[in-house]
Design an enzyme around this catalytic site. Sequence first.
Site, PDB file in Angstrom:
ATOM      1  N   ASN A 104       0.533   4.358   1.624  1.00  0.00           N
ATOM      2  CA  ASN A 104       0.323   2.931   1.393  1.00  0.00           C
ATOM      3  C   ASN A 104       0.558   2.188   2.698  1.00  0.00           C
ATOM      4  O   ASN A 104       1.275   2.666   3.575  1.00  0.00           O
ATOM      5  CB  ASN A 104       1.288   2.404   0.324  1.00  0.00           C
ATOM      6  CG  ASN A 104       0.991   0.951  -0.034  1.00  0.00           C
ATOM      7  OD1 ASN A 104      -0.181   0.554  -0.128  1.00  0.00           O
ATOM      8  ND2 ASN A 104       2.020   0.139  -0.211  1.00  0.00           N
ATOM      9  N   HIS A 106       1.722  -1.720   4.059  1.00  0.00           N
ATOM     10  CA  HIS A 106       2.270  -3.012   3.655  1.00  0.00           C
ATOM     11  C   HIS A 106       2.194  -3.951   4.861  1.00  0.00           C
ATOM     12  O   HIS A 106       2.562  -3.548   5.973  1.00  0.00           O
ATOM     13  CB  HIS A 106       3.723  -2.846   3.181  1.00  0.00           C
ATOM     14  CG  HIS A 106       4.267  -4.096   2.594  1.00  0.00           C
ATOM     15  ND1 HIS A 106       3.927  -4.525   1.326  1.00  0.00           N
ATOM     16  CD2 HIS A 106       5.071  -5.045   3.110  1.00  0.00           C
ATOM     17  CE1 HIS A 106       4.531  -5.677   1.083  1.00  0.00           C
ATOM     18  NE2 HIS A 106       5.233  -6.015   2.156  1.00  0.00           N
ATOM     19  N   ASP A 147       7.054  -0.183  -2.933  1.00  0.00           N
ATOM     20  CA  ASP A 147       7.321  -0.358  -1.489  1.00  0.00           C
ATOM     21  C   ASP A 147       8.571   0.371  -1.008  1.00  0.00           C
ATOM     22  O   ASP A 147       9.180  -0.043  -0.023  1.00  0.00           O
ATOM     23  CB  ASP A 147       7.440  -1.848  -1.128  1.00  0.00           C
ATOM     24  CG  ASP A 147       6.122  -2.580  -1.320  1.00  0.00           C
ATOM     25  OD1 ASP A 147       5.070  -1.933  -1.266  1.00  0.00           O
ATOM     26  OD2 ASP A 147       6.165  -3.803  -1.517  1.00  0.00           O
TER      27      ASP A 147
HETATM   28  C1  GAR Z   1      -3.828  -5.500   3.686  1.00  0.00           C
HETATM   29  O1  GAR Z   1      -3.270  -6.456   4.540  1.00  0.00           O
HETATM   30  C2  GAR Z   1      -2.740  -4.614   3.107  1.00  0.00           C
HETATM   31  O2  GAR Z   1      -1.680  -4.415   3.986  1.00  0.00           O
HETATM   32  C3  GAR Z   1      -2.294  -5.462   1.937  1.00  0.00           C
HETATM   33  O3  GAR Z   1      -3.495  -5.933   1.376  1.00  0.00           O
HETATM   34  C4  GAR Z   1      -4.414  -6.172   2.442  1.00  0.00           C
HETATM   35  C5  GAR Z   1      -5.763  -5.609   2.057  1.00  0.00           C
HETATM   36  O4  GAR Z   1      -6.740  -6.007   2.973  1.00  0.00           O
HETATM   37  N1  GAR Z   1      -1.515  -4.690   1.007  1.00  0.00           N
HETATM   38  C6  GAR Z   1      -0.458  -5.184   0.372  1.00  0.00           C
HETATM   39  O5  GAR Z   1      -0.097  -6.336   0.498  1.00  0.00           O
HETATM   40  C7  GAR Z   1       0.281  -4.181  -0.514  1.00  0.00           C
HETATM   41  N2  GAR Z   1       1.573  -4.701  -0.908  1.00  0.00           N
HETATM   42  P1  GAR Z   1      -8.189  -5.339   2.988  1.00  0.00           P
HETATM   43  O6  GAR Z   1      -8.715  -5.411   1.571  1.00  0.00           O
HETATM   44  O7  GAR Z   1      -8.970  -6.195   3.933  1.00  0.00           O
HETATM   45  O8  GAR Z   1      -8.027  -3.946   3.479  1.00  0.00           O
END
Ligand code: GAR
Length: 194
Positions: A104, A106, A147
């Site tokens: 994952n 974050h 997380d």
């Molecule tokens: C990313 O910034 C990722 O780190 C976050 O969602 C976004 C997805 O962007 N994930 C979280 O916040 C998980 N807790 P994307 O769809 O452009 O890849």
Amino acid sequence: MKKHRLALFVSGTGSNAINIATYFNQHNSVKIGLFVTNNATSPAIQVFQAMDIQCEIIDNIQAADGKFLIDLCAAQTIDHVVLAGYLRLIPAAFIHAFNNRIFNIHPALLPNFGGKGMYGSRVHAAVLEAGEVESGITVHLVNEHFDEGRTLAQFHCSVDQNDTIETLRIKVQVLEHDHYPIVIEQTLNLENHV
Ligand code: GAR
């Protein structure tokens, strides 16, 4: 050498998933075998279809069904799963089936600014609200607790006084695109050598 086969799980626009698929295109030891999303309007679907990668759009009942997800991955002989902005809770049966084989990312420096409800822009808003002078990304393995799995790598960026949610989001996204595929590649390489 047998290739690792990865599944990518996405809830949002999927920019990380597309970046990872591009990085591993024609790779000698890694292949993207499956794209899964619970967002039928994700623009990534068209991109993955054009790349000839198996795409599955799942509903919330399927997303909570461990056996369903295990079978989906088994059908494509998946050995590792990559969450890239996937926001549904992963069922415990699926986590056990892929023990220490789910990555994952974050968009902050865990353990700070993580946990339930902390995703995307909410994370950046909380970082700015707290007056932090730096933020960054955490790549980690997934366990039963949100997380909290083993951290594989963290990368930092500055938070400046005039940063907004959007400017911080972009800084963090640059780090994500630069590092997430490489951390996955390095972790898989290490596994190959144990
Ligand atoms: C990313 O910034 C990722 O780190 C976050 O969602 C976004 C997805 O962007 N994930 C979280 O916040 C998980 N807790 P994307 O769809 O452009 O890849």
